[in-house]
Design a protein around this motif. Sequence first.
Motif, PDB file in Angstrom:
ATOM      1  N   HIS A  26      69.827  47.185  17.574  1.00 45.95           N
ATOM      2  CA  HIS A  26      69.166  46.093  18.273  1.00 45.95           C
ATOM      3  C   HIS A  26      67.607  45.668  18.362  1.00 45.95           C
ATOM      4  N   HIS A  28      65.289  42.291  17.799  1.00 47.02           N
ATOM      5  CA  HIS A  28      65.205  40.775  17.664  1.00 47.02           C
ATOM      6  C   HIS A  28      63.902  40.488  16.563  1.00 47.02           C
ATOM      7  N   HIS A 206      74.879  40.455  23.649  1.00 46.15           N
ATOM      8  CA  HIS A 206      74.173  41.140  25.197  1.00 46.15           C
ATOM      9  C   HIS A 206      74.934  40.956  26.369  1.00 46.15           C
ATOM     10  N   HIS A 230      72.528  46.369  25.118  1.00 47.59           N
ATOM     11  CA  HIS A 230      72.256  46.764  26.476  1.00 47.59           C
ATOM     12  C   HIS A 230      73.409  47.466  27.025  1.00 47.59           C
ATOM     13  N   ASP A 287      64.890  46.575  20.672  1.00 49.10           N
ATOM     14  CA  ASP A 287      64.692  45.305  21.532  1.00 49.10           C
ATOM     15  C   ASP A 287      63.652  44.442  20.809  1.00 49.10           C
TER      16      ASP A 287
HETATM   17 ZN    ZN Z   1      68.076  42.136  23.155  1.00 46.47          ZN
END
Ligand code: ZN
Length: 351
Positions: A26, A28, A206, A230, A287
């Motif tokens: 996870h 980005h 997500h 998440h 993240d």
């Molecule tokens: Zn994310």
Amino acid sequence: MSRTPPPVPAEHLPALLAALPKAELHIHIEGSLEPEMSFALARRNGITLPYADVESLRRAYAFGSLQAFLDLYYQGAGVLLKEEDFYDLARAYLARAATENVVRAEIFFDPQTHTARGVALDTVMRGLTRACDDARRDLGISSALILCFLRHLSEREAFETLEAALPWRDAFIGVGLDSSELGHPPEKFARVFARCRELGLHIVAHAGEEGPPAYIWGALDVLRAERIDHGVQAVHDAALMQRLAQERIPLTVCPLSNQKLQVFPDLARHSLPRLLAGGLCATVNSDDPAYFGGYVNANFQAVFAATGLDSAAAYQLAANSFEASFADAALKQQWLDKLQAAFERAHDAGS
Ligand code: ZN
Ligand code: HPA
């Protein structure tokens, strides 16, 4: 084959967490844009940023909610224009991840953030795929791309994005769903994800970051997500916890993100220990590391320090990350062997 890890004393835990081989699932890529790189790319592309310097940009990274973060994150992506920019961004992330003993990275990218600014999808894909190929060759890190649809945009726009990405079908392994969660339930994208499943793409979404457990149910039942990104709100729904545990649906948890976006009042109250105690396949990830104060190892260190998780949890989280990855079985076994060796070294150092 799962083996019982030898125990490692608490004082050796920080070194063990850093040394653990792990998969990051996870991340980005646009969220790995460090302020220093923002300024470098802005200069290269003749863009003037609305901040005097790196420090004032970093100071602006104070968010009270997912939306407050997203506003800055989309603005930040404005410096990414050329193939070389996407290459440099992904290459820098992969180099950093390799130093943190990430052996596998499954990287999200948001094509709509770029095509909306007039950047061609080809530009994005060429830069990202070349960075992944070079990092595999030069750094030995395995990686794959996951195309995310922005959920605040329409179903029609998601379909258009999918259509435009089809010439690059072999360059990404799956699709995800990100951006503003509340008010944009998974059901909005049921038909797009059905088409993605027909195309043989892996499905992640997500859900349950700021949104309720109902969004996690929707991601599972409607989108048929194989992993939940998440998912930390699952602890509020006992039946959901049971299902996630029974079906071994992985959750890609991001502790520093949750702390920064105030998903929990403080990190000591994070749901990760409850997810592990419930037998879920939880993993630890970063993240948007440039925005949330740390890469994957910082996430491990912070959540272990705040919640008192022990070395058995460290083993479980790293093993979970391999189980949850979309890599092939032979690679997963190699990484599990590495994990066992890392534990034996840490155990010997501590005894
Ligand atoms: Zn994310
Ligand atoms: N949630 C939703 N969308 C995102 C996130 C996130 O944590 N990071 C980047 N886009």
